[in-house]
Design a protein around this motif. Structure first.
Motif, PDB file in Angstrom:
ATOM      1  N   ARG A  59     -24.931 -33.674  31.811  1.00  0.00           N
ATOM      2  CA  ARG A  59     -24.712 -32.425  31.162  1.00  0.00           C
ATOM      3  C   ARG A  59     -25.125 -31.176  32.226  1.00  0.00           C
ATOM      4  O   ARG A  59     -24.682 -29.912  31.909  1.00  0.00           O
ATOM      5  N   PHE A  60     -25.604 -31.740  33.425  1.00  0.00           N
ATOM      6  CA  PHE A  60     -25.482 -30.598  34.601  1.00  0.00           C
ATOM      7  C   PHE A  60     -24.305 -30.904  35.731  1.00  0.00           C
ATOM      8  O   PHE A  60     -24.253 -31.857  36.076  1.00  0.00           O
ATOM      9  N   GLN A  61     -23.633 -29.754  35.654  1.00  0.00           N
ATOM     10  CA  GLN A  61     -22.241 -29.741  36.596  1.00  0.00           C
ATOM     11  C   GLN A  61     -22.258 -28.699  37.597  1.00  0.00           C
ATOM     12  O   GLN A  61     -22.084 -27.453  36.945  1.00  0.00           O
ATOM     13  N   PRO A  62     -22.287 -28.700  38.679  1.00  0.00           N
ATOM     14  CA  PRO A  62     -21.869 -27.435  39.631  1.00  0.00           C
ATOM     15  C   PRO A  62     -20.476 -27.396  39.658  1.00  0.00           C
ATOM     16  O   PRO A  62     -19.519 -28.290  39.724  1.00  0.00           O
ATOM     17  N   ARG A  63     -20.035 -26.282  40.037  1.00  0.00           N
ATOM     18  CA  ARG A  63     -18.670 -25.877  40.102  1.00  0.00           C
ATOM     19  C   ARG A  63     -18.151 -24.660  40.817  1.00  0.00           C
ATOM     20  O   ARG A  63     -19.052 -23.801  40.526  1.00  0.00           O
ATOM     21  N   THR A  64     -17.239 -24.816  41.631  1.00  0.00           N
ATOM     22  CA  THR A  64     -16.757 -23.442  42.329  1.00  0.00           C
ATOM     23  C   THR A  64     -15.340 -23.045  41.798  1.00  0.00           C
ATOM     24  O   THR A  64     -14.502 -23.857  41.777  1.00  0.00           O
ATOM     25  N   GLU A  65     -15.509 -21.876  41.139  1.00  0.00           N
ATOM     26  CA  GLU A  65     -14.380 -21.301  40.405  1.00  0.00           C
ATOM     27  C   GLU A  65     -13.759 -20.237  41.248  1.00  0.00           C
ATOM     28  O   GLU A  65     -14.441 -19.346  41.724  1.00  0.00           O
ATOM     29  N   CYS A  66     -12.455 -20.337  41.360  1.00  0.00           N
ATOM     30  CA  CYS A  66     -11.724 -19.356  42.342  1.00  0.00           C
ATOM     31  C   CYS A  66     -10.602 -18.417  41.281  1.00  0.00           C
ATOM     32  O   CYS A  66      -9.597 -19.402  41.194  1.00  0.00           O
ATOM     33  N   PRO A  67     -10.869 -17.444  40.720  1.00  0.00           N
ATOM     34  CA  PRO A  67      -9.862 -16.608  39.826  1.00  0.00           C
ATOM     35  C   PRO A  67      -8.911 -16.446  40.969  1.00  0.00           C
ATOM     36  O   PRO A  67      -8.900 -16.159  41.707  1.00  0.00           O
ATOM     37  N   PRO A  68      -7.316 -16.137  40.283  1.00  0.00           N
ATOM     38  CA  PRO A  68      -6.411 -15.517  41.034  1.00  0.00           C
ATOM     39  C   PRO A  68      -6.697 -14.307  41.631  1.00  0.00           C
ATOM     40  O   PRO A  68      -6.322 -14.148  42.883  1.00  0.00           O
ATOM     41  N   GLN A  69      -7.648 -13.366  41.231  1.00  0.00           N
ATOM     42  CA  GLN A  69      -7.890 -12.190  41.881  1.00  0.00           C
ATOM     43  C   GLN A  69      -9.709 -12.220  41.986  1.00  0.00           C
ATOM     44  O   GLN A  69     -10.009 -12.595  41.111  1.00  0.00           O
ATOM     45  N   GLY A  70      -9.914 -11.690  43.161  1.00  0.00           N
ATOM     46  CA  GLY A  70     -11.433 -11.515  43.233  1.00  0.00           C
ATOM     47  C   GLY A  70     -12.026 -12.704  44.079  1.00  0.00           C
ATOM     48  O   GLY A  70     -11.232 -13.531  44.505  1.00  0.00           O
ATOM     49  N   ARG A  71     -13.239 -12.790  44.180  1.00  0.00           N
ATOM     50  CA  ARG A  71     -13.890 -13.687  44.941  1.00  0.00           C
ATOM     51  C   ARG A  71     -14.349 -14.872  44.056  1.00  0.00           C
ATOM     52  O   ARG A  71     -14.602 -14.711  43.001  1.00  0.00           O
ATOM     53  N   CYS A  72     -14.475 -15.845  44.987  1.00  0.00           N
ATOM     54  CA  CYS A  72     -14.938 -17.304  44.110  1.00  0.00           C
ATOM     55  C   CYS A  72     -16.337 -17.245  43.530  1.00  0.00           C
ATOM     56  O   CYS A  72     -17.250 -16.339  44.402  1.00  0.00           O
ATOM     57  N   ILE A  73     -16.520 -17.992  42.734  1.00  0.00           N
ATOM     58  CA  ILE A  73     -18.012 -17.906  41.759  1.00  0.00           C
ATOM     59  C   ILE A  73     -18.374 -19.450  41.967  1.00  0.00           C
ATOM     60  O   ILE A  73     -18.077 -20.358  41.741  1.00  0.00           O
TER      61      ILE A  73
END
Length: 449
Positions: free
Chosen positions: A110-124
């Motif tokens: 149930r606990f999942q870390p993730r790095t999301e990088c949208p097309p515009q803007g800084r990664c989260i």
């Protein structure tokens, strides 16, 4: 400013090696530090996001999430997303319609870390928590914008700049230290370049301490001292040789000039016989000089095992002369050397003994100090103690020797001592109750006695 050295110099090579070594170490260290810092910053960001998501997950499970969700800096992006990926609740900084991620953790994780990088803007950097194992369970997302240290290459630029700085510092330090260490070597080189054959009195400077360079300078000075002594001996030898050769040459020239100027008063046959005797004298001196030169060089003839007692007995029996020779030479005392050279030594000693003896000559062969000693003793006038070393010098002849043998060269004993030295032995004049006593000592062959 340090002067530039030749690329092949020791100073330049040591500096280059030190710089390359420092650069390799710093590159590995810098890469390790860069990765460690990145990992630490990223881990802290995920841990903060997980902490915030864990705080809101039980509240969202009970349905008491306020709108908008209060932010918990630096975690400002918080959303509750249902099973259809619709944003149910969100913080002010998070989008009220677009989910932060489409990641739905499985029921068993149930606990999942993730790095999301949208097309515009800084990664989260975010943490997703599934509220329950149910298929339609919502998901809480808590995210933090990627820190500047991770989003840019400033850390890498700093590591590269530090690596270049410390590599340059290491190269400069190596340059200075090696230059300081080699400064005595340069002083030694400069002094040696000033030394010439005509003036060997100069010595190289000896730096303080007891390191390798100090020992090198000390050894160089000892070598220069020996070289100066050898050159001085060579000069004296050349001077003495010229003087000794001048006498027979002058006598030969006088005889020939008299024969030409006064042909009626000079017997040609007598002149030729006298000139032939003088030429023989010159030939003997030249042969002795050539033998001395060969003894100073390497002996080309290989050594052989020689029974010294047998050799002494054979030479004494063949020695002509009016004075009898009594020999005590037991067999079985073997040495290693040149038979012809040892015969020359024995012939010189026996001839000198017979020349100065009054009634007899005694020759003995016996073991002595891990070697074998050959003693030749006569009953003549003997050698004064003050002259017992001088008789081994080149062209040195005492008054008694000149009286008994006017045609000698004065090289016999010098040659004999050099032959003894080439056989790792000694030749000395020692005390005797009457007459002269010469002792030739040679090392025995292992197991020869």
């Amino acid at each position: 400013m340090p002067t530039l050295a030749r690329p092949g110099s020791v100073r330049a090579r040591c500096t280059l090696i030190a710089a390359l070594f420092a650069m390799c170490v710093l590159v590995v260290l810098g890469a390790t530090v860069d990765l460690a810092i990145r990992w630490r910053v990223q881990s802290d960001a995920f841990r903060q996001a997980e902490r915030v998501a864990s705080q809101w997950s039980p509240i969202a499970r009970d349905g008491y999430v306020p709108h908008p969700i209060p932010a918990n800096p630096p975690v400002d992006l918080i959303q509750v997303v249902d099973a259809r990926n619709r944003v149910v609740k969100a913080s002010r900084e998070a989008s009220p319609t677009v989910p932060l991620s489409r990641l739905r953790p499985p029921p068993d994780a149930r606990f999942q870390p993730r790095t999301e990088c949208p097309p515009q803007g800084r990664c989260i950097l975010l943490q997703a928590i599934r509220l329950s194992p149910a298929p339609d369970a919502p998901v809480v997302y808590a995210g933090i914008p990627e820190p500047d240290l991770l989003a840019t290459h400033e850390l890498e630029y700093a590591v590269v700049a530090g690596t270049a700085l410390f590599t340059g510092l290491a190269a400069w330090t190596a340059w200075v230290l090696v230059g300081r260490a080699l400064r005595p070597v340069e002083a030694i080189r400069a002094r040696i370049s000033q030394i010439t054959v005509s003036d060997l009195s100069m010595r190289v400077p000896v730096p303080p301490g007891r390191d390798e360079i100090t020992r090198l300078a000390t050894t160089a000075n000892h070598t220069l001292s020996r070289l100066e002594g050898a050159v001085e001996q060579l000069r004296q030898f050349a001077s003495t040789t010229s003087h000794e050769l001048r006498t027979p040459i002058a006598g030969l020239r006088t005889q020939l000039e008299e024969a030409l100027l006064y042909p009626e008063d000079v017997d040609p046959r007598e002149t030729l016989c006298s000139a032939l005797a003088t030429a023989g004298w010159l030939e003997a001196i030249v042969n002795d000089l050539l033998l001395l030169a060969r003894l100073r060089a390497a002996d080309p003839s290989p050594p052989e095992r020689i029974d010294l007692g047998e050799l002494v007995a054979a030479e004494a029996s063949e020695q002509p002369g009016p004075v009898p020779i009594r020999v005590h030479a037991p067999r079985g005392l073997e040495i290693r050397g040149s038979r012809m050279q040892l015969i020359r030594v024995l012939d010189n000693l026996l001839t000198n003994a017979q020349r100065h003896a009054e009634s007899s000559v005694e020759v003995g062969v016996e073991p002595a100090d891990d070697g074998v000693a050959v003693t030749v003793t006569d009953d003549g006038p003997g050698i004064p103690p003050a002259h017992r070393e001088r008789v081994f010098e080149r062209f040195v002849r005492l008054d008694e020797g000149r009286r008994r043998d006017p045609g000698g060269s004065g090289l016999g004993l010098a040659i004999s001592r050099d032959i003894a030295h080439t056989h790792h032995g000694t030749l000395t004049a020692e005390d005797s109750p009457r007459g002269a006593r010469f002792v030739l000592w040679l090392p025995l062959v292992s197991g020869g006695h």
